[in-house]
Design a protein around this motif. Sequence first.
Motif, short mmCIF file in Angstrom:
data_model
loop_
_atom_site.label_atom_id
_atom_site.label_comp_id
_atom_site.label_asym_id
_atom_site.label_seq_id
_atom_site.Cartn_x
_atom_site.Cartn_y
_atom_site.Cartn_z
N PHE A 1 -6.94 0.87 2.04
CA PHE A 1 -7.00 1.48 0.80
C PHE A 1 -8.28 2.19 0.30
CE2 PHE A 1 -6.46 1.19 -3.91
CZ PHE A 1 -4.94 1.97 -3.88
N VAL A 2 -8.81 3.27 1.01
CA VAL A 2 -9.73 4.07 0.67
C VAL A 2 -9.28 5.51 0.42
CG1 VAL A 2 -11.47 2.75 2.15
CG2 VAL A 2 -10.11 4.51 3.34
N SER A 3 -10.32 6.18 -0.29
CA SER A 3 -9.86 7.40 -0.68
C SER A 3 -9.44 8.60 0.31
CB SER A 3 -11.17 8.29 -1.51
OG SER A 3 -12.22 8.20 -0.99
N ASP A 4 -10.07 8.68 1.53
CA ASP A 4 -9.58 9.35 2.57
C ASP A 4 -8.29 8.95 3.16
OD1 ASP A 4 -12.07 10.49 2.71
OD2 ASP A 4 -12.91 9.04 4.14
N ALA A 5 -7.79 7.84 2.99
CA ALA A 5 -6.46 7.45 3.39
C ALA A 5 -5.43 7.67 2.37
CB ALA A 5 -6.34 5.97 4.17
N ILE A 6 -5.56 7.37 1.04
CA ILE A 6 -4.82 7.39 -0.09
C ILE A 6 -4.88 8.70 -0.78
CG2 ILE A 6 -3.97 6.07 -2.01
CD1 ILE A 6 -3.65 4.47 0.53
N GLU A 7 -3.94 9.52 -0.69
CA GLU A 7 -3.74 10.73 -1.86
C GLU A 7 -3.81 10.47 -3.11
OE1 GLU A 7 -1.10 13.14 0.49
OE2 GLU A 7 -2.59 13.92 1.87
N ARG A 8 -2.65 9.61 -3.36
CA ARG A 8 -2.40 9.23 -4.75
C ARG A 8 -1.48 8.03 -4.98
NH1 ARG A 8 2.52 11.36 -7.11
NH2 ARG A 8 3.53 12.78 -5.42
N VAL A 9 -1.38 7.19 -5.89
CA VAL A 9 -0.72 6.38 -6.37
C VAL A 9 0.14 6.54 -7.48
CG1 VAL A 9 -0.74 3.82 -7.07
CG2 VAL A 9 -2.38 4.41 -5.28
N ASP A 10 1.49 6.73 -7.46
CA ASP A 10 2.30 6.73 -8.34
C ASP A 10 3.11 5.37 -8.80
OD1 ASP A 10 4.38 7.65 -10.37
OD2 ASP A 10 4.60 9.46 -9.14
N ALA B 1 6.62 5.68 -10.28
CA ALA B 1 7.62 6.01 -9.19
C ALA B 1 7.77 4.98 -7.99
CB ALA B 1 7.69 7.45 -8.35
N ARG B 2 6.80 4.12 -8.04
CA ARG B 2 6.43 3.04 -6.98
C ARG B 2 6.27 3.43 -5.64
NH1 ARG B 2 4.90 -1.06 -8.31
NH2 ARG B 2 6.00 -2.41 -6.91
N GLU B 3 5.34 4.45 -5.53
CA GLU B 3 5.24 5.19 -4.27
C GLU B 3 3.38 5.47 -4.20
OE1 GLU B 3 8.83 8.29 -3.61
OE2 GLU B 3 6.96 9.27 -4.43
N ILE B 4 3.00 5.35 -3.07
CA ILE B 4 1.79 5.38 -2.47
C ILE B 4 1.92 6.53 -1.56
CG2 ILE B 4 -0.34 4.39 -1.59
CD1 ILE B 4 0.68 1.72 -2.73
N ASN C 1 -2.59 10.17 3.42
CA ASN C 1 -3.04 11.27 4.05
C ASN C 1 -2.78 11.23 5.63
OD1 ASN C 1 -4.70 13.12 5.68
ND2 ASN C 1 -6.16 13.02 4.42
N ALA C 2 -1.66 11.81 5.97
CA ALA C 2 -1.25 11.57 7.50
C ALA C 2 -2.31 12.09 8.44
CB ALA C 2 0.19 12.41 7.72
N ASP C 3 -2.90 12.96 8.15
CA ASP C 3 -3.88 13.64 9.18
C ASP C 3 -4.95 12.54 9.46
OD1 ASP C 3 -2.71 15.69 9.29
OD2 ASP C 3 -3.79 16.90 7.76
N PHE C 4 -5.65 11.90 8.23
CA PHE C 4 -6.39 10.78 8.52
C PHE C 4 -5.95 9.88 9.19
CE2 PHE C 4 -8.74 6.91 6.86
CZ PHE C 4 -9.71 7.04 7.13
N LEU C 5 -4.65 9.26 8.74
CA LEU C 5 -3.97 8.09 9.70
C LEU C 5 -3.87 8.29 10.91
CD1 LEU C 5 -2.07 6.60 6.68
CD2 LEU C 5 -4.38 5.75 7.41
N GLY C 6 -3.56 9.50 11.31
CA GLY C 6 -3.09 9.82 12.77
C GLY C 6 -1.60 9.61 13.03
#
Length: 143
Positions: free
Chosen positions: A120-129, A132-135, A138-143
């Motif tokens: 749960f870091v800014s490089d991995a998480i783009e936004r929390v909604d 909408a109950r969605e997180i 960043n797929a590129d960061f996570l691979g």
Amino acid sequence: MTLVTAGRVGKRHGLDGSFYVDGPRHALPEGAKLTVAGRSHEIARRAGTDERPLIRLSGVDDAGPLHGELLLIEDELAEDEWLASELVGCQVPGRGTVSQVIDGPSCSVLELGDGTLIPFVSDAIERVDLDAREIHVNADFLG
């Protein structure tokens, strides 16, 4: 106001109920009110350092049975802060559902139902909604 984690009851100190706070996240001044194991207490004594506070709570003569319990304090959450309980059950589109939030040594980690871990870091998480109950991650960061 929301109850947020201020740390955990750590090692006892002396015979008057005093204890060190593990993982302090607040200044914990004398007189502040904390909730521990479902009961409200006031900080009767504050010593130690900001990194390793030593406190005694009113009405607590022996901190031993409380060892490891969360210390909760009322606080306002910033716009970019969430409680772990709010994140559990959120969907991570294309990946799964958050089953729990784990406090790691350097950051919190989202665990999905299949055991996948997402920091749960800014490089991995783009936004929390939360509406909408969605997180969104960043797929590129996570691979």
